[in-house]
Design an enzyme around this catalytic site. Structure first.
Site, PDB file in Angstrom:
ATOM      1  N   HIS A  15      -0.819  10.125  -5.941  1.00  0.00           N
ATOM      2  CA  HIS A  15      -1.671   8.539  -5.615  1.00  0.00           C
ATOM      3  C   HIS A  15      -2.022   7.497  -6.303  1.00  0.00           C
ATOM      4  O   HIS A  15      -1.350   7.795  -7.199  1.00  0.00           O
ATOM      5  CB  HIS A  15      -3.056  10.019  -5.392  1.00  0.00           C
ATOM      6  N   HIS A  74       0.438  -6.680  -8.423  1.00  0.00           N
ATOM      7  CA  HIS A  74      -0.091  -5.857  -7.321  1.00  0.00           C
ATOM      8  C   HIS A  74       0.162  -4.388  -7.071  1.00  0.00           C
ATOM      9  O   HIS A  74       1.326  -3.900  -7.716  1.00  0.00           O
ATOM     10  CB  HIS A  74      -0.807  -7.189  -6.330  1.00  0.00           C
ATOM     11  N   GLU A 123      -1.119  -6.733  -1.608  1.00  0.00           N
ATOM     12  CA  GLU A 123      -0.671  -7.500  -0.245  1.00  0.00           C
ATOM     13  C   GLU A 123       0.058  -7.259   0.651  1.00  0.00           C
ATOM     14  O   GLU A 123       0.367  -5.743   0.488  1.00  0.00           O
ATOM     15  CB  GLU A 123       0.843  -8.481  -1.858  1.00  0.00           C
TER      16      GLU A 123
END
Length: 147
Positions: A15, A74, A123
Protein backbone atom coordinates in the site's frame (compact mmCIF):
# COMPACT_ATOMS: atom_id res chain seq x y z
CA UNK A 1 9.78 -15.66 4.20
CA UNK A 2 13.20 -15.81 2.63
CA UNK A 3 13.69 -17.47 -0.74
CA UNK A 4 16.27 -20.15 -1.53
CA UNK A 5 19.15 -17.64 -1.74
CA UNK A 6 18.25 -15.86 1.49
CA UNK A 7 16.57 -12.86 -0.10
CA UNK A 8 13.29 -11.44 1.10
CA UNK A 9 10.57 -12.48 -1.32
CA UNK A 10 8.92 -9.13 -2.08
CA UNK A 11 5.65 -9.82 -3.88
CA UNK A 12 4.77 -6.23 -4.76
CA UNK A 13 3.75 -2.95 -3.22
CA UNK A 14 1.30 -3.54 -0.38
CA UNK A 15 0.00 0.00 0.00
CA UNK A 16 0.88 3.67 -0.26
CA UNK A 17 0.19 5.88 2.74
CA UNK A 18 0.29 9.65 2.81
CA UNK A 19 0.16 11.89 5.85
CA UNK A 20 -2.40 14.66 5.26
CA UNK A 21 -3.34 17.85 7.07
CA UNK A 22 -7.01 17.92 6.01
CA UNK A 23 -8.67 14.55 5.45
CA UNK A 24 -11.77 15.87 3.66
CA UNK A 25 -9.77 18.03 1.24
CA UNK A 26 -7.41 15.14 0.51
CA UNK A 27 -10.24 12.66 -0.06
CA UNK A 28 -11.73 15.04 -2.60
CA UNK A 29 -8.34 15.42 -4.32
CA UNK A 30 -7.68 11.68 -4.65
CA UNK A 31 -11.22 10.99 -5.84
CA UNK A 32 -11.15 13.74 -8.48
CA UNK A 33 -7.55 13.53 -9.69
CA UNK A 34 -6.92 9.77 -9.54
CA UNK A 35 -10.54 8.54 -9.70
CA UNK A 36 -9.68 6.51 -6.61
CA UNK A 37 -12.61 4.64 -5.10
CA UNK A 38 -13.13 5.48 -1.44
CA UNK A 39 -13.46 2.20 0.48
CA UNK A 40 -13.61 3.34 4.09
CA UNK A 41 -13.35 6.60 5.98
CA UNK A 42 -12.75 7.14 9.67
CA UNK A 43 -12.04 10.21 11.76
CA UNK A 44 -8.33 10.14 10.89
CA UNK A 45 -8.00 7.57 8.10
CA UNK A 46 -9.30 6.91 4.60
CA UNK A 47 -8.61 3.92 2.35
CA UNK A 48 -9.01 3.86 -1.41
CA UNK A 49 -8.76 1.38 -4.24
CA UNK A 50 -6.66 2.85 -7.04
CA UNK A 51 -6.85 0.29 -9.86
CA UNK A 52 -6.08 -2.51 -7.40
CA UNK A 53 -3.56 -0.49 -5.38
CA UNK A 54 -4.36 0.17 -1.72
CA UNK A 55 -3.98 3.89 -1.06
CA UNK A 56 -4.25 5.15 2.51
CA UNK A 57 -4.47 8.64 3.99
CA UNK A 58 -3.74 9.37 7.66
CA UNK A 59 -4.67 12.68 9.23
CA UNK A 60 -1.63 14.24 10.91
CA UNK A 61 -2.60 17.89 11.10
CA UNK A 62 0.36 19.03 13.21
CA UNK A 63 3.17 17.70 10.99
CA UNK A 64 5.19 20.52 9.33
CA UNK A 65 4.73 20.39 5.55
CA UNK A 66 7.47 22.78 4.42
CA UNK A 67 10.28 20.23 3.94
CA UNK A 68 8.36 18.02 1.54
CA UNK A 69 8.39 20.70 -1.16
CA UNK A 70 12.20 20.79 -1.44
CA UNK A 71 12.71 17.18 -2.50
CA UNK A 72 12.46 15.52 -5.90
CA UNK A 73 10.95 12.47 -4.17
CA UNK A 74 7.73 11.51 -5.91
CA UNK A 75 5.42 8.69 -6.96
CA UNK A 76 5.08 8.18 -10.73
CA UNK A 77 2.19 6.51 -12.53
CA UNK A 78 2.24 5.31 -16.13
CA UNK A 79 -0.21 6.89 -18.54
CA UNK A 80 -0.86 6.24 -22.21
CA UNK A 81 0.92 8.79 -24.43
CA UNK A 82 -2.29 9.44 -26.37
CA UNK A 83 -3.98 10.55 -23.13
CA UNK A 84 -1.24 12.99 -22.10
CA UNK A 85 -2.82 16.23 -23.36
CA UNK A 86 -6.30 15.35 -22.08
CA UNK A 87 -4.93 14.48 -18.63
CA UNK A 88 -2.89 17.68 -18.50
CA UNK A 89 -5.98 19.70 -19.46
CA UNK A 90 -8.08 17.89 -16.85
CA UNK A 91 -5.59 18.62 -14.06
CA UNK A 92 -5.61 22.30 -15.03
CA UNK A 93 -9.42 22.35 -14.95
CA UNK A 94 -9.33 20.82 -11.46
CA UNK A 95 -6.93 23.59 -10.34
CA UNK A 96 -4.31 21.01 -9.40
CA UNK A 97 -0.90 22.46 -8.52
CA UNK A 98 1.04 21.50 -11.66
CA UNK A 99 4.80 21.83 -11.26
CA UNK A 100 7.37 22.82 -13.83
CA UNK A 101 8.99 19.62 -15.00
CA UNK A 102 12.71 19.18 -15.05
CA UNK A 103 14.51 19.70 -18.35
CA UNK A 104 14.52 16.46 -20.29
CA UNK A 105 15.35 14.97 -23.65
CA UNK A 106 12.37 13.91 -25.78
CA UNK A 107 13.68 10.32 -25.53
CA UNK A 108 12.83 10.56 -21.84
CA UNK A 109 9.15 10.69 -22.82
CA UNK A 110 6.57 13.10 -21.36
CA UNK A 111 5.69 13.82 -17.74
CA UNK A 112 3.28 15.92 -15.74
CA UNK A 113 4.44 16.69 -12.20
CA UNK A 114 1.91 17.87 -9.64
CA UNK A 115 1.21 17.92 -5.92
CA UNK A 116 -1.65 16.98 -3.66
CA UNK A 117 -2.94 19.54 -1.12
CA UNK A 118 -0.12 18.64 1.31
CA UNK A 119 2.70 18.88 -1.22
CA UNK A 120 3.22 15.16 -1.95
CA UNK A 121 4.63 15.03 -5.47
CA UNK A 122 3.22 12.84 -8.21
CA UNK A 123 4.07 12.28 -11.83
CA UNK A 124 2.03 11.00 -14.75
CA UNK A 125 4.65 9.59 -17.13
CA UNK A 126 4.34 8.18 -20.64
CA UNK A 127 7.62 6.23 -20.69
CA UNK A 128 8.77 2.91 -19.30
CA UNK A 129 11.89 1.74 -17.50
CA UNK A 130 13.02 0.08 -20.73
CA UNK A 131 12.59 3.38 -22.63
CA UNK A 132 14.78 5.12 -20.07
CA UNK A 133 17.46 2.43 -20.05
CA UNK A 134 17.63 2.34 -23.85
CA UNK A 135 18.02 6.11 -23.98
CA UNK A 136 20.71 6.13 -21.28
CA UNK A 137 22.67 3.27 -22.88
CA UNK A 138 22.72 5.16 -26.16
CA UNK A 139 23.41 8.70 -24.93
CA UNK A 140 25.01 8.50 -21.49
CA UNK A 141 28.36 6.69 -21.77
CA UNK A 142 29.39 7.74 -18.25
CA UNK A 143 26.72 5.47 -16.75
CA UNK A 144 27.51 1.90 -15.69
CA UNK A 145 24.82 -0.70 -16.42
CA UNK A 146 24.37 -3.96 -14.52
CA UNK A 147 21.82 -5.57 -16.79
Amino acid sequence: MLNEVGKINIKGINHLLFSVSNLEKSIEFYEKVFHAQLLVKGQKTAYFDLNGLWLALNLEADIPRNEIHKSYTHMAFTIDPKDFDAIHHRLKNLNVNILNGRPRDKQDQKSIYFTDPDGHKFEFHTGTLQDRLSYYKKDKPHMKFYI
